[in-house]
Scaffold this motif. Structure first.
Motif, PDB file in Angstrom:
ATOM      1  N   LEU A  75       7.764  -4.624   2.359  1.00 32.24           N
ATOM      2  CA  LEU A  75       7.041  -5.798   1.885  1.00 32.24           C
ATOM      3  C   LEU A  75       6.723  -6.769   3.011  1.00 32.24           C
ATOM      4  CD1 LEU A  75       8.745  -6.671  -1.527  1.00 32.24           C
ATOM      5  CD2 LEU A  75       6.566  -5.531  -1.110  1.00 32.24           C
ATOM      6  N   ILE A  76       7.580  -6.783   4.042  1.00 34.30           N
ATOM      7  CA  ILE A  76       7.332  -7.668   5.181  1.00 34.30           C
ATOM      8  C   ILE A  76       6.009  -7.321   5.848  1.00 34.30           C
ATOM      9  CG2 ILE A  76       8.153  -8.338   7.480  1.00 34.30           C
ATOM     10  CD1 ILE A  76      10.986  -7.912   6.472  1.00 34.30           C
ATOM     11  N   GLY A  77       5.700  -6.024   5.866  1.00 28.80           N
ATOM     12  CA  GLY A  77       4.485  -5.573   6.544  1.00 28.80           C
ATOM     13  C   GLY A  77       3.235  -5.627   5.697  1.00 28.80           C
ATOM     14  N   VAL A  78       3.328  -6.152   4.473  1.00 33.38           N
ATOM     15  CA  VAL A  78       2.152  -6.188   3.606  1.00 33.38           C
ATOM     16  C   VAL A  78       1.136  -7.186   4.141  1.00 33.38           C
ATOM     17  CG1 VAL A  78       1.327  -6.895   1.338  1.00 33.38           C
ATOM     18  CG2 VAL A  78       3.331  -5.426   1.525  1.00 33.38           C
ATOM     19  N   ARG A  79      -0.087  -6.736   4.337  1.00 35.99           N
ATOM     20  CA  ARG A  79      -1.173  -7.593   4.815  1.00 35.99           C
ATOM     21  C   ARG A  79      -2.311  -7.654   3.806  1.00 35.99           C
ATOM     22  NH1 ARG A  79       2.381  -8.704   7.397  1.00 35.99           N
ATOM     23  NH2 ARG A  79       2.653  -8.826   9.653  1.00 35.99           N
ATOM     24  N   ARG A  80      -2.441  -6.642   2.969  1.00 27.93           N
ATOM     25  CA  ARG A  80      -3.484  -6.600   1.958  1.00 27.93           C
ATOM     26  C   ARG A  80      -2.860  -6.293   0.604  1.00 27.93           C
ATOM     27  NH1 ARG A  80      -8.111  -2.921   5.044  1.00 27.93           N
ATOM     28  NH2 ARG A  80      -8.363  -4.298   6.858  1.00 27.93           N
ATOM     29  N   VAL A  81      -3.583  -6.675  -0.441  1.00 29.71           N
ATOM     30  CA  VAL A  81      -3.082  -6.429  -1.787  1.00 29.71           C
ATOM     31  C   VAL A  81      -2.880  -4.939  -2.020  1.00 29.71           C
ATOM     32  CG1 VAL A  81      -3.614  -6.645  -4.238  1.00 29.71           C
ATOM     33  CG2 VAL A  81      -4.174  -8.522  -2.673  1.00 29.71           C
ATOM     34  N   ARG A  82      -3.785  -4.110  -1.494  1.00 25.71           N
ATOM     35  CA  ARG A  82      -3.689  -2.664  -1.687  1.00 25.71           C
ATOM     36  C   ARG A  82      -2.388  -2.117  -1.106  1.00 25.71           C
ATOM     37  NH1 ARG A  82      -8.572   0.753   0.622  1.00 25.71           N
ATOM     38  NH2 ARG A  82      -9.627  -0.666  -0.815  1.00 25.71           N
ATOM     39  N   ASP A  83      -2.015  -2.611   0.084  1.00 27.62           N
ATOM     40  CA  ASP A  83      -0.763  -2.162   0.687  1.00 27.62           C
ATOM     41  C   ASP A  83       0.429  -2.557  -0.179  1.00 27.62           C
ATOM     42  OD1 ASP A  83      -2.146  -1.120   2.835  1.00 27.62           O
ATOM     43  OD2 ASP A  83      -2.050  -2.995   3.954  1.00 27.62           O
ATOM     44  N   PHE A 136       0.868  -0.161  -3.059  1.00 28.49           N
ATOM     45  CA  PHE A 136       1.524   1.093  -2.682  1.00 28.49           C
ATOM     46  C   PHE A 136       3.041   0.914  -2.666  1.00 28.49           C
ATOM     47  CE2 PHE A 136      -2.494   2.260  -0.161  1.00 28.49           C
ATOM     48  CZ  PHE A 136      -3.017   2.923  -1.274  1.00 28.49           C
ATOM     49  N   ALA A 137       3.494  -0.199  -2.092  1.00 27.92           N
ATOM     50  CA  ALA A 137       4.930  -0.463  -2.024  1.00 27.92           C
ATOM     51  C   ALA A 137       5.522  -0.657  -3.412  1.00 27.92           C
ATOM     52  CB  ALA A 137       5.197  -1.684  -1.147  1.00 27.92           C
ATOM     53  N   VAL A 138       4.810  -1.403  -4.262  1.00 27.42           N
ATOM     54  CA  VAL A 138       5.281  -1.622  -5.627  1.00 27.42           C
ATOM     55  C   VAL A 138       5.291  -0.304  -6.404  1.00 27.42           C
ATOM     56  CG1 VAL A 138       4.745  -2.734  -7.827  1.00 27.42           C
ATOM     57  CG2 VAL A 138       4.582  -4.032  -5.690  1.00 27.42           C
ATOM     58  N   GLY A 139       4.285   0.545  -6.148  1.00 29.13           N
ATOM     59  CA  GLY A 139       4.250   1.855  -6.799  1.00 29.13           C
ATOM     60  C   GLY A 139       5.459   2.691  -6.428  1.00 29.13           C
ATOM     61  N   ALA A 140       5.841   2.649  -5.151  1.00 28.46           N
ATOM     62  CA  ALA A 140       7.029   3.374  -4.715  1.00 28.46           C
ATOM     63  C   ALA A 140       8.279   2.827  -5.396  1.00 28.46           C
ATOM     64  CB  ALA A 140       7.169   3.294  -3.198  1.00 28.46           C
ATOM     65  N   LEU A 141       8.376   1.506  -5.504  1.00 25.01           N
ATOM     66  CA  LEU A 141       9.531   0.889  -6.151  1.00 25.01           C
ATOM     67  C   LEU A 141       9.591   1.261  -7.629  1.00 25.01           C
ATOM     68  CD1 LEU A 141      11.961  -0.995  -6.061  1.00 25.01           C
ATOM     69  CD2 LEU A 141      10.419  -2.897  -6.525  1.00 25.01           C
ATOM     70  N   GLY A 182       9.552   2.004   6.113  1.00 27.43           N
ATOM     71  CA  GLY A 182      10.257   1.512   4.938  1.00 27.43           C
ATOM     72  C   GLY A 182       9.731   2.130   3.656  1.00 27.43           C
ATOM     73  N   VAL A 183       8.418   2.342   3.586  1.00 29.03           N
ATOM     74  CA  VAL A 183       7.845   3.006   2.414  1.00 29.03           C
ATOM     75  C   VAL A 183       8.159   4.499   2.444  1.00 29.03           C
ATOM     76  CG1 VAL A 183       5.733   3.503   1.139  1.00 29.03           C
ATOM     77  CG2 VAL A 183       6.028   1.282   2.218  1.00 29.03           C
ATOM     78  N   PHE A 184       8.099   5.104   3.629  1.00 26.09           N
ATOM     79  CA  PHE A 184       8.425   6.527   3.748  1.00 26.09           C
ATOM     80  C   PHE A 184       9.848   6.809   3.270  1.00 26.09           C
ATOM     81  CE2 PHE A 184       5.346   6.838   7.573  1.00 26.09           C
ATOM     82  CZ  PHE A 184       4.257   6.908   6.703  1.00 26.09           C
ATOM     83  N   ILE A 241       6.291   8.225  -6.402  1.00 23.94           N
ATOM     84  CA  ILE A 241       6.752   7.981  -5.041  1.00 23.94           C
ATOM     85  C   ILE A 241       5.994   8.846  -4.044  1.00 23.94           C
ATOM     86  CG2 ILE A 241       8.724   8.245  -3.474  1.00 23.94           C
ATOM     87  CD1 ILE A 241      10.513   7.425  -5.794  1.00 23.94           C
ATOM     88  N   VAL A 242       5.805  10.111  -4.394  1.00 24.41           N
ATOM     89  CA  VAL A 242       5.084  11.022  -3.504  1.00 24.41           C
ATOM     90  C   VAL A 242       3.650  10.538  -3.286  1.00 24.41           C
ATOM     91  CG1 VAL A 242       4.159  13.352  -3.267  1.00 24.41           C
ATOM     92  CG2 VAL A 242       6.512  13.016  -4.039  1.00 24.41           C
ATOM     93  N   LEU A 243       2.985  10.092  -4.353  1.00 24.35           N
ATOM     94  CA  LEU A 243       1.615   9.600  -4.231  1.00 24.35           C
ATOM     95  C   LEU A 243       1.561   8.340  -3.364  1.00 24.35           C
ATOM     96  CD1 LEU A 243       0.279  10.106  -7.872  1.00 24.35           C
ATOM     97  CD2 LEU A 243      -0.350  11.386  -5.815  1.00 24.35           C
ATOM     98  N   SER A 244       2.515   7.439  -3.572  1.00 26.70           N
ATOM     99  CA  SER A 244       2.555   6.218  -2.763  1.00 26.70           C
ATOM    100  C   SER A 244       2.788   6.545  -1.294  1.00 26.70           C
ATOM    101  CB  SER A 244       3.657   5.279  -3.272  1.00 26.70           C
ATOM    102  OG  SER A 244       3.418   4.878  -4.598  1.00 26.70           O
ATOM    103  N   GLY A 245       3.727   7.477  -1.047  1.00 22.68           N
ATOM    104  CA  GLY A 245       4.003   7.877   0.329  1.00 22.68           C
ATOM    105  C   GLY A 245       2.805   8.533   0.978  1.00 22.68           C
TER     106      GLY A 245
END
Length: 311
Positions: A116-124, A127-132, A242-244, A275-279
């Motif tokens: 989440l620290i590296g989030v710069r755009r809503v889309r990113d 992806f992180a929220v999808g993984a969570l 972190g997402v990986f 998780i696989v799709l987000s990764g």
């Protein structure tokens, strides 16, 4: 030329996720084996032995010239060694009390926080929220333990993983004397020293056959796994790695099926797919960003070269 430099920029995201997968497989499969030693040696004793055997192996392979380390190098390797040892201990303490899959899931939240620290755009961020969300789908139906201390240990492991993720990149980018596996070997040795009291207490209770298992846990489950994680962070960034690391719960679920015969509820498998799709999405974006950065840097150098000639 280092291994990182040999990998083209456009392939670094893919290489990073493959490294994480290899490391996760090594870590989770040996964690299942480590639990067989807990009753006689204790979680902290097994953790110390794991760090010791990994340190011996890495030092023998890397042969670091630690007397050439700068003050900044020592700050990096000591910090990494402390965090790695804490994560190691808290993880095994948690696994001793609550299921492996639940422990790994809670621990991943530390890497998620770094993502989440590296989030710069809503889309990113999506992806992180999808993984969570995928992690929650895996953990939710499996949580049946009321051992609050186990969950506390898992939360401490998560906090340690956050620091581990942030510090891993510094190990790979230090001076030539401390970069890559050289710095990692010294860090793990420092962690082994910190856990030496627990190691000394466990050794008298060991039988000869335990050493082969401990060596496997240390070399495969720590030396190889940590090397893969450090490589992944160096190839991309702490945020992307972190997402990986969200693949860890996936791997632990598969290890549970293959080694322990543990089947998961249908919702958990939906979480695995998410998780696989987000990764995969993060991997694609990491590849694209690295390629664009490399192209932009090359174009700037070309312009500078032309201007230098004209001057």
């Amino acid at each position: 030329m280092s291994l990182t430099e040999r990998i083209p920029h456009r392939h670094r995201g893919t290489a990073a996720v493959l490294a994480v997968l290899l490391g996760a497989t090594a870590l989770q499969s040996t964690a299942a084996l480590a639990t067989t030693l807990f009753e006689r040696l204790g979680p902290t004793g097994v953790s110390g032995l794991r760090m010791l055997t990994a340190a011996v192996f890495l030092l023998a392979v890397a042969r670091p010239a630690f007397w050439r380390f700068t003050r900044r190098d020592w700050a990096s390797v000591v910090s990494y060694g402390i965090v790695a040892s804490l994560m190691n201990v808290f993880f095994y303490l948690a696994v001793d009390r609550i299921p492996l899959g639940v422990t790994v899931t809670i621990e991943y939240l530390g890497a998620f926080a770094v993502a989440l620290i590296g989030v710069r755009r809503v889309r990113d961020g999506l992806f992180a929220v999808g993984a969570l969300a995928g992690v929650v789908m895996i953990a939710g139906p499996t949580v049946g333990s009321t051992d609050l201390l186990g969950y506390l240990f898992a939360a401490c492991a998560a906090a340690s993983l956050a620091g581990y993720t942030l510090l891993a990149g510094k190990i790979g980018t230090g001076t030539p004397a401390s970069s890559g596996i050289k710095g990692l070997s010294v860090s793990i040795a420092i962690g082994a020293i910190l856990l030496s009291p627990a190691t000394a207490g466990a050794i008298p209770h060991m039988v000869p056959s335990d050493w082969a298992l401990v060596a496997c846990i240390g070399v495969v489950g720590l030396a190889l796994a940590f090397s893969c994680d450090a490589l992944a962070v160096t190839l991309t960034s702490p945020a992307a790695a972190g997402v990986f690391f969200s693949l860890d719960p996936v791997v632990s679920s598969l290890v549970g099926i293959l080694l322990l015969g543990q089947l998961l509820p249908p919702l958990a498998y939906v979480g695995i797919g998410l998780i696989v799709l987000s990764g995969a999405a993060v991997t694609w974006r990491a590849n694209r960003s690295a390629a664009q950065l490399a192209a932009h840097t090359a174009s700037l150098r070309a312009v500078d070269a032309v201007e230098a000639r004209r001057g």
